[in-house]
Design an enzyme around this catalytic site. Structure first.
Site, mmCIF file in Angstrom:
data_model
loop_
_atom_site.group_PDB
_atom_site.id
_atom_site.type_symbol
_atom_site.label_atom_id
_atom_site.label_comp_id
_atom_site.label_asym_id
_atom_site.label_seq_id
_atom_site.Cartn_x
_atom_site.Cartn_y
_atom_site.Cartn_z
ATOM 1 N N ARG A 79 0.813 -1.212 0.000
ATOM 2 C CA ARG A 79 0.000 0.000 0.000
ATOM 3 C C ARG A 79 0.848 1.265 0.000
ATOM 4 O O ARG A 79 0.418 2.326 -0.470
ATOM 5 C CB ARG A 79 -0.903 -0.026 1.245
ATOM 6 C CG ARG A 79 -2.122 0.846 1.151
ATOM 7 C CD ARG A 79 -3.036 0.640 2.342
ATOM 8 N NE ARG A 79 -2.339 0.890 3.577
ATOM 9 C CZ ARG A 79 -2.522 0.183 4.703
ATOM 10 N NH1 ARG A 79 -3.367 -0.822 4.729
ATOM 11 N NH2 ARG A 79 -1.844 0.470 5.784
ATOM 12 N N TYR A 132 -14.344 22.077 -9.687
ATOM 13 C CA TYR A 132 -14.879 20.789 -10.162
ATOM 14 C C TYR A 132 -16.038 20.348 -9.253
ATOM 15 O O TYR A 132 -15.889 20.289 -8.020
ATOM 16 C CB TYR A 132 -13.726 19.788 -10.117
ATOM 17 C CG TYR A 132 -14.057 18.377 -10.535
ATOM 18 C CD1 TYR A 132 -14.450 18.088 -11.836
ATOM 19 C CD2 TYR A 132 -13.932 17.320 -9.637
ATOM 20 C CE1 TYR A 132 -14.723 16.785 -12.224
ATOM 21 C CE2 TYR A 132 -14.198 16.013 -10.015
ATOM 22 C CZ TYR A 132 -14.602 15.762 -11.307
ATOM 23 O OH TYR A 132 -14.862 14.466 -11.685
ATOM 24 N N ASP A 204 -5.998 22.404 -7.869
ATOM 25 C CA ASP A 204 -6.266 21.374 -8.866
ATOM 26 C C ASP A 204 -5.661 21.895 -10.172
ATOM 27 O O ASP A 204 -6.170 22.838 -10.780
ATOM 28 C CB ASP A 204 -7.782 21.172 -8.978
ATOM 29 C CG ASP A 204 -8.151 20.047 -9.938
ATOM 30 O OD1 ASP A 204 -7.367 19.781 -10.871
ATOM 31 O OD2 ASP A 204 -9.228 19.446 -9.757
ATOM 32 N N LYS A 229 -6.647 12.247 -16.767
ATOM 33 C CA LYS A 229 -6.780 13.106 -17.940
ATOM 34 C C LYS A 229 -5.525 13.029 -18.799
ATOM 35 O O LYS A 229 -5.247 12.003 -19.364
ATOM 36 C CB LYS A 229 -7.107 14.533 -17.489
ATOM 37 C CG LYS A 229 -8.277 14.607 -16.481
ATOM 38 C CD LYS A 229 -9.634 14.270 -17.105
ATOM 39 C CE LYS A 229 -10.725 13.942 -16.104
ATOM 40 N NZ LYS A 229 -11.066 14.998 -15.156
HETATM 41 C C1 LIG Z 1 -11.811 14.779 -13.904
HETATM 42 C C2 LIG Z 1 -11.384 15.761 -12.929
HETATM 43 C C3 LIG Z 1 -11.158 15.408 -11.612
HETATM 44 C C4 LIG Z 1 -11.438 14.027 -11.081
HETATM 45 O O1 LIG Z 1 -10.685 13.033 -11.694
HETATM 46 P P1 LIG Z 1 -11.199 11.522 -11.698
HETATM 47 O O2 LIG Z 1 -9.967 10.741 -11.955
HETATM 48 O O3 LIG Z 1 -12.221 11.432 -12.775
HETATM 49 O O4 LIG Z 1 -11.780 11.241 -10.348
HETATM 50 C C5 LIG Z 1 -10.700 16.374 -10.743
HETATM 51 N N1 LIG Z 1 -10.482 17.630 -11.158
HETATM 52 C C6 LIG Z 1 -10.689 18.011 -12.423
HETATM 53 C C7 LIG Z 1 -10.410 19.420 -12.816
HETATM 54 C C8 LIG Z 1 -11.158 17.098 -13.351
HETATM 55 O O5 LIG Z 1 -11.386 17.501 -14.598
#
Ligand SMILES: *Cc1c(COP(=O)(O)O)cnc(C)c1O
Length: 409
Positions: A79, A132, A204, A229
């Site tokens: 982990r 988000y 973020d 992403k």
């Molecule tokens: C998609 C996204 C997330 C979350 O990511 P996941 O892997 O889908 O949980 C967080 N912040 C932003 C800006 C996003 O576009």
């Protein structure tokens, strides 16, 4: 074939970077891999492990001491990482420009861990109004239940955030540009205020990726990537990363370990594999997106293109000041039209697929409605908002597809 993995190998992978002076492109090709240690395989293999066996009590004691001294890359229990995870953690820490990185099973898990690491009952969070959606939901539902209050602020606030800071404000949570509405925030001004009042800045940084915005050069304390992403880049894995400064690291580490956050080795491997081509992909996403954005801006059905790299788009000046590039995600505000026309437009497209998420090689479309969640800022447009992800297809084909779609509006 997997060569046997020893703690020595893990140490060498996550040890002192030998790549400190390399250009990003060179690092992406050569960083955090060592073929010699895995029988010549170009990529570090997928390491599957829960149990790690120690050679002796002394070996166990030594590893414990290494962990106590905060050494990276110590094999202890699955982990807490394996050479597969250590390689990606080191890559992302280097690219974001932070001290260390930890991984979580999704971008959302990383966002909420980074946010929660610094708060306790009675504390206060400031969060951009364009954040988000699921991060916002976590703050207003779960954190509220634990006695942690969140105030949303206008993303255009800049240094004006000073007026909203309370004695118990611990975190300012920023996402810039907002991944649904694309406001660019003045991060250095916000960070200066936050730090004057002893609050951490959590960002973020998914839209720009670690290549086009350097969070730690702009005052951020903790940076999150939804690696789902662009880092993975192929729409086939879920993963999040949390990268922090040295000062914020102990709180992040302690929260992540206490919650048992980790990520599966296959997803981690796919993210590291995707990372190798990140600079090439992003360059093309940007070029295609700019071409599509210019075309869109000239269409009569279009009210406003929300793409910070496009001159005339909201946030362009701040973007030019702080970012070194733009990704392929943009907003498109149409002139007011009938709900059915919008459906006909979206459904008629052949290359833009309707679905959540973005950052893969392919184009995506998703209608959005920012109104219901806004509380600190006015959404100024009357027509529908659509989010477009511009993929790696030929921009001529993408424009032709959109042109057909507009004919149905
Ligand atoms: C998609 C996204 C997330 C979350 O990511 P996941 O892997 O889908 O949980 C967080 N912040 C932003 C800006 C996003 O576009």
């Amino acid at each position: 074939m997997n060569a046997p993995l020893t703690s020595d190998m893990a140490h060498s992978l996550a040890g002192t970077p030998t790549h400190a002076k390399q250009a990003v492109e060179t690092f992406l090709s050569h960083g955090t891999r060592s073929p010699k240690e895995y029988g010549g395989t170009v990529n570090p293999p997928v390491c599957r492990a829960s149990t790690i066996v120690f050679e002796s009590m002394q070996d166990m004691d030594e590893r414990q001491q290494a962990i106590d001294h905060d050494e990276a890359g110590v094999m202890w229990y699955g982990r807490k990482g394996t050479p597969t995870t250590f390689a990606l953690q080191e890559s992302i820490a280097y690219l974001e420009g932070g001290y260390r990185t930890l991984l979580a099973s999704s971008g959302l898990a990383a966002c909420i861990a980074a946010l929660s690491a610094f708060v306790k009952a009675g504390d206060h969070i400031l969060m951009g109004d364009s954040v988000y959606g699921p991060t916002r939901h976590y703050a207003t539902s779960i954190l509220a239940r634990y006695g942690i209050a969140t105030t949303f602020y206008d993303p255009a606030i800049g240094a004006g955030i000073e007026a909203l800071i309370r004695p118990n404000t611990r975190v300012v949570y920023v996402e810039s540009p907002g991944s649904q509405t694309f406001e660019v925030q003045d991060i250095p001004a916000i960070a200066a205020c936050a730090h004057r009042h002893g609050a951490r800045v959590v960002m973020d940084n998914t839209w720009a990726s670690p290549l086009y915005f350097k969070p730690f050069e702009h005052g951020v304390d903790v940076s999150v990537q939804a690696c789902t992403k662009y880092i993975t880049g192929h729409s086939d894995a879920l993963l999040g990363s949390i990268t922090s400064t040295r000062e914020a690291w102990q709180e992040v580490r302690s929260y992540v370990y206490a919650h048992g956050l980790n990520a599966g080795p296959d997803d981690v491997y796919l993210a590291q594999r995707g990372l190798r081509t990140l600079s090439v992909r992003l360059e093309r996403h940007q070029r295609n997106a700019l071409e599509v954005a210019h075309w869109l801006a000239a269409q009569t059905a279009v009210e406003q293109v929300l793409y910070p790299a496009l001159p005339g788009s909201p946030g362009h000046e701040l973007w030019k000041r702080d970012f070194t590039g733009a990704s392929g995600l943009m907003g498109l505000v149409l002139k007011p039209c009938a709900a059915q026309s919008l459906r006909d437009f979206v459904d008629s497209l052949e290359l833009f697929h309707l679905g959540f998420s973005w950052g893969g090689f392919e184009s995506m479309i998703m209608p959005q409605d920012p109104m219901p969640t806004r509380e600190a800022s006015r959404w100024p447009y009357a027509g529908p908002l659509i989010r477009l992800h511009i993929g790696l297809e030929s921009p001529d084909d993408l424009i032709a597809d959109l042109k057909e779609g507009f004919a149905r509006l």
